[in-house]
Motif scaffolding. Structure first.
Motif, PDB file in Angstrom:
ATOM      1  N   SER A  29      33.059 -51.587 -69.566  1.00 26.21           N
ATOM      2  CA  SER A  29      34.012 -51.336 -68.588  1.00 26.21           C
ATOM      3  C   SER A  29      35.390 -51.833 -68.931  1.00 26.21           C
ATOM      4  CB  SER A  29      33.594 -51.883 -67.245  1.00 26.21           C
ATOM      5  OG  SER A  29      33.868 -53.326 -67.288  1.00 26.21           O
ATOM      6  N   ARG A  30      35.629 -52.784 -69.808  1.00 23.41           N
ATOM      7  CA  ARG A  30      37.118 -53.138 -70.390  1.00 23.41           C
ATOM      8  C   ARG A  30      37.334 -52.407 -71.721  1.00 23.41           C
ATOM      9  NH1 ARG A  30      38.657 -57.493 -66.963  1.00 23.41           N
ATOM     10  NH2 ARG A  30      40.634 -57.263 -68.046  1.00 23.41           N
ATOM     11  N   LEU A  31      36.577 -51.345 -72.118  1.00 17.93           N
ATOM     12  CA  LEU A  31      36.891 -50.711 -73.511  1.00 17.93           C
ATOM     13  C   LEU A  31      37.541 -49.393 -73.413  1.00 17.93           C
ATOM     14  CD1 LEU A  31      33.712 -51.653 -75.431  1.00 17.93           C
ATOM     15  CD2 LEU A  31      35.893 -52.844 -75.732  1.00 17.93           C
ATOM     16  N   HIS A  32      38.529 -48.998 -74.125  1.00 18.55           N
ATOM     17  CA  HIS A  32      38.776 -47.594 -74.152  1.00 18.55           C
ATOM     18  C   HIS A  32      37.755 -46.995 -75.252  1.00 18.55           C
ATOM     19  CE1 HIS A  32      42.578 -48.656 -72.284  1.00 18.55           C
ATOM     20  NE2 HIS A  32      42.805 -49.506 -73.061  1.00 18.55           N
ATOM     21  N   GLY A  49      39.849 -39.155 -75.488  1.00 19.64           N
ATOM     22  CA  GLY A  49      39.685 -40.733 -75.246  1.00 19.64           C
ATOM     23  C   GLY A  49      39.799 -40.661 -73.746  1.00 19.64           C
ATOM     24  N   ILE A  50      39.169 -41.911 -73.280  1.00 22.68           N
ATOM     25  CA  ILE A  50      39.248 -42.115 -71.913  1.00 22.68           C
ATOM     26  C   ILE A  50      39.557 -43.737 -71.819  1.00 22.68           C
ATOM     27  CG2 ILE A  50      36.711 -42.725 -71.797  1.00 22.68           C
ATOM     28  CD1 ILE A  50      36.829 -41.346 -69.116  1.00 22.68           C
ATOM     29  N   SER A  51      40.544 -44.007 -70.704  1.00 21.90           N
ATOM     30  CA  SER A  51      40.978 -45.255 -70.633  1.00 21.90           C
ATOM     31  C   SER A  51      39.819 -45.984 -69.741  1.00 21.90           C
ATOM     32  CB  SER A  51      42.434 -45.134 -69.892  1.00 21.90           C
ATOM     33  OG  SER A  51      42.701 -46.274 -69.285  1.00 21.90           O
ATOM     34  N   TRP A  52      40.043 -47.391 -70.127  1.00 19.71           N
ATOM     35  CA  TRP A  52      38.926 -48.096 -68.999  1.00 19.71           C
ATOM     36  C   TRP A  52      39.780 -48.526 -67.919  1.00 19.71           C
ATOM     37  CZ3 TRP A  52      40.148 -52.839 -67.424  1.00 19.71           C
ATOM     38  CH2 TRP A  52      41.107 -53.501 -67.865  1.00 19.71           C
ATOM     39  N   SER A  53      40.989 -48.641 -67.917  1.00 24.02           N
ATOM     40  CA  SER A  53      41.779 -49.264 -66.592  1.00 24.02           C
ATOM     41  C   SER A  53      42.172 -48.202 -65.712  1.00 24.02           C
ATOM     42  CB  SER A  53      42.813 -49.805 -66.990  1.00 24.02           C
ATOM     43  OG  SER A  53      43.734 -48.984 -67.920  1.00 24.02           O
ATOM     44  N   SER A  54      42.350 -46.887 -66.279  1.00 26.90           N
ATOM     45  CA  SER A  54      42.980 -45.873 -65.298  1.00 26.90           C
ATOM     46  C   SER A  54      41.682 -44.639 -65.337  1.00 26.90           C
ATOM     47  CB  SER A  54      44.132 -45.247 -65.553  1.00 26.90           C
ATOM     48  OG  SER A  54      44.207 -44.552 -66.964  1.00 26.90           O
ATOM     49  N   GLY A  55      40.936 -44.724 -65.918  1.00 27.35           N
ATOM     50  CA  GLY A  55      39.974 -43.514 -66.324  1.00 27.35           C
ATOM     51  C   GLY A  55      40.440 -42.251 -66.571  1.00 27.35           C
ATOM     52  N   SER A  56      41.865 -42.286 -67.074  1.00 21.80           N
ATOM     53  CA  SER A  56      42.663 -41.167 -67.456  1.00 21.80           C
ATOM     54  C   SER A  56      41.982 -40.714 -68.706  1.00 21.80           C
ATOM     55  CB  SER A  56      44.001 -41.548 -67.748  1.00 21.80           C
ATOM     56  OG  SER A  56      44.642 -41.942 -66.730  1.00 21.80           O
ATOM     57  N   MET A  69      35.665 -35.293 -70.855  1.00 21.16           N
ATOM     58  CA  MET A  69      35.237 -36.487 -71.532  1.00 21.16           C
ATOM     59  C   MET A  69      34.863 -37.208 -69.956  1.00 21.16           C
ATOM     60  SD  MET A  69      36.639 -39.173 -74.124  1.00 21.16           S
ATOM     61  CE  MET A  69      35.499 -41.071 -74.331  1.00 21.16           C
ATOM     62  N   SER A  70      33.992 -38.079 -69.919  1.00 22.92           N
ATOM     63  CA  SER A  70      33.393 -38.982 -68.981  1.00 22.92           C
ATOM     64  C   SER A  70      33.230 -40.105 -69.173  1.00 22.92           C
ATOM     65  CB  SER A  70      32.820 -38.394 -67.675  1.00 22.92           C
ATOM     66  OG  SER A  70      31.546 -38.003 -68.157  1.00 22.92           O
ATOM     67  N   ARG A  71      32.925 -41.174 -68.208  1.00 20.66           N
ATOM     68  CA  ARG A  71      32.358 -42.462 -68.521  1.00 20.66           C
ATOM     69  C   ARG A  71      31.456 -42.920 -67.203  1.00 20.66           C
ATOM     70  NH1 ARG A  71      36.377 -46.405 -70.527  1.00 20.66           N
ATOM     71  NH2 ARG A  71      34.781 -47.957 -70.702  1.00 20.66           N
ATOM     72  N   ASP A  72      30.383 -43.851 -67.401  1.00 21.01           N
ATOM     73  CA  ASP A  72      29.642 -44.135 -66.294  1.00 21.01           C
ATOM     74  C   ASP A  72      29.392 -45.831 -66.927  1.00 21.01           C
ATOM     75  OD1 ASP A  72      27.658 -45.318 -64.637  1.00 21.01           O
ATOM     76  OD2 ASP A  72      26.655 -43.352 -64.725  1.00 21.01           O
ATOM     77  N   ASN A  73      30.270 -46.428 -66.277  1.00 16.56           N
ATOM     78  CA  ASN A  73      30.470 -47.899 -66.688  1.00 16.56           C
ATOM     79  C   ASN A  73      28.800 -48.728 -66.311  1.00 16.56           C
ATOM     80  OD1 ASN A  73      32.796 -47.645 -67.632  1.00 16.56           O
ATOM     81  ND2 ASN A  73      33.941 -48.301 -65.885  1.00 16.56           N
ATOM     82  N   ALA A  74      28.222 -48.209 -65.139  1.00 15.54           N
ATOM     83  CA  ALA A  74      27.010 -48.832 -64.685  1.00 15.54           C
ATOM     84  C   ALA A  74      25.902 -48.646 -65.691  1.00 15.54           C
ATOM     85  CB  ALA A  74      26.825 -48.108 -63.420  1.00 15.54           C
ATOM     86  N   LYS A  75      26.250 -47.565 -66.330  1.00 14.41           N
ATOM     87  CA  LYS A  75      25.263 -47.246 -67.643  1.00 14.41           C
ATOM     88  C   LYS A  75      25.795 -47.463 -68.899  1.00 14.41           C
ATOM     89  CE  LYS A  75      22.786 -43.291 -64.943  1.00 14.41           C
ATOM     90  NZ  LYS A  75      22.539 -42.085 -65.209  1.00 14.41           N
ATOM     91  N   ASN A  76      27.130 -48.061 -69.089  1.00 14.24           N
ATOM     92  CA  ASN A  76      27.463 -48.339 -70.211  1.00 14.24           C
ATOM     93  C   ASN A  76      27.585 -47.115 -71.260  1.00 14.24           C
ATOM     94  OD1 ASN A  76      27.849 -50.923 -69.493  1.00 14.24           O
ATOM     95  ND2 ASN A  76      26.458 -51.980 -70.950  1.00 14.24           N
ATOM     96  N   THR A  77      27.826 -46.144 -70.586  1.00 14.12           N
ATOM     97  CA  THR A  77      27.855 -44.842 -71.616  1.00 14.12           C
ATOM     98  C   THR A  77      28.854 -43.883 -71.313  1.00 14.12           C
ATOM     99  OG1 THR A  77      25.418 -44.843 -71.648  1.00 14.12           O
ATOM    100  CG2 THR A  77      26.433 -42.871 -72.043  1.00 14.12           C
ATOM    101  N   ALA A  78      29.564 -43.288 -72.428  1.00  9.85           N
ATOM    102  CA  ALA A  78      30.527 -42.203 -72.182  1.00  9.85           C
ATOM    103  C   ALA A  78      29.959 -41.039 -72.517  1.00  9.85           C
ATOM    104  CB  ALA A  78      31.693 -42.779 -73.101  1.00  9.85           C
TER     105      ALA A  78
END
Length: 120
Positions: A29-32, A49-56, A69-78
């Motif tokens: 969750s703290r990684l771009h 690319g996707i930002s960890w802080s803003s989700g942009s 592009m998207s990310r699911d921090n609960a699954k540690n997956t982008a």
């Protein structure tokens, strides 16, 4: 950080694929996260690319409107949803992570790549 890219394959032009990038070994969750690609005989290029802080999210011009592009921090997956694929999208796609400021800059860790082939 270990990154595992998957989801590549063979698809016809106009089709879709979804790539996944699974991370382990760090606080995801703290990684771009970035996606890059390298076509035969060409240099590696930034895809998104996707930002960890803003989700942009950020995209190269040729991917805007087609890739999401998207990310699911609960699954540690982008993820990289690729739509309206073109033969020129054929490449090995890599995911990478960085913990520096912002999405743009040098990436610290890289996955092994997944091959996307788009037939005409």
């Amino acid at each position: 950080v270990q990154l595992q890219a998957s989801g590549g394959g063979l698809v016809q032009a106009g089709g879709s694929l979804r790539l996944s990038c699974a991370a382990s070994g760090s606080t995801f969750s703290r990684l771009h996260i970035g996606w890059f690609r390298q076509a035969p005989g060409k240099e590696r290029e930034f895809v998104s690319g996707i930002s960890w802080s803003s989700g942009s999210t950020y995209y190269a011009d040729s991917m805007k409107g087609r890739f999401i592009m998207s990310r699911d921090n609960a699954k540690n997956t982008a993820y990289l949803q690729m739509n309206s694929l073109k033969p020129e999208d054929t490449a090995v796609y890599y995911c990478a992570s960085r913990s520096g400021l912002g999405v743009f800059g040098s990436y610290d860790y890289w996955g092994q790549g997944t091959l996307v082939t788009v037939s005409s």
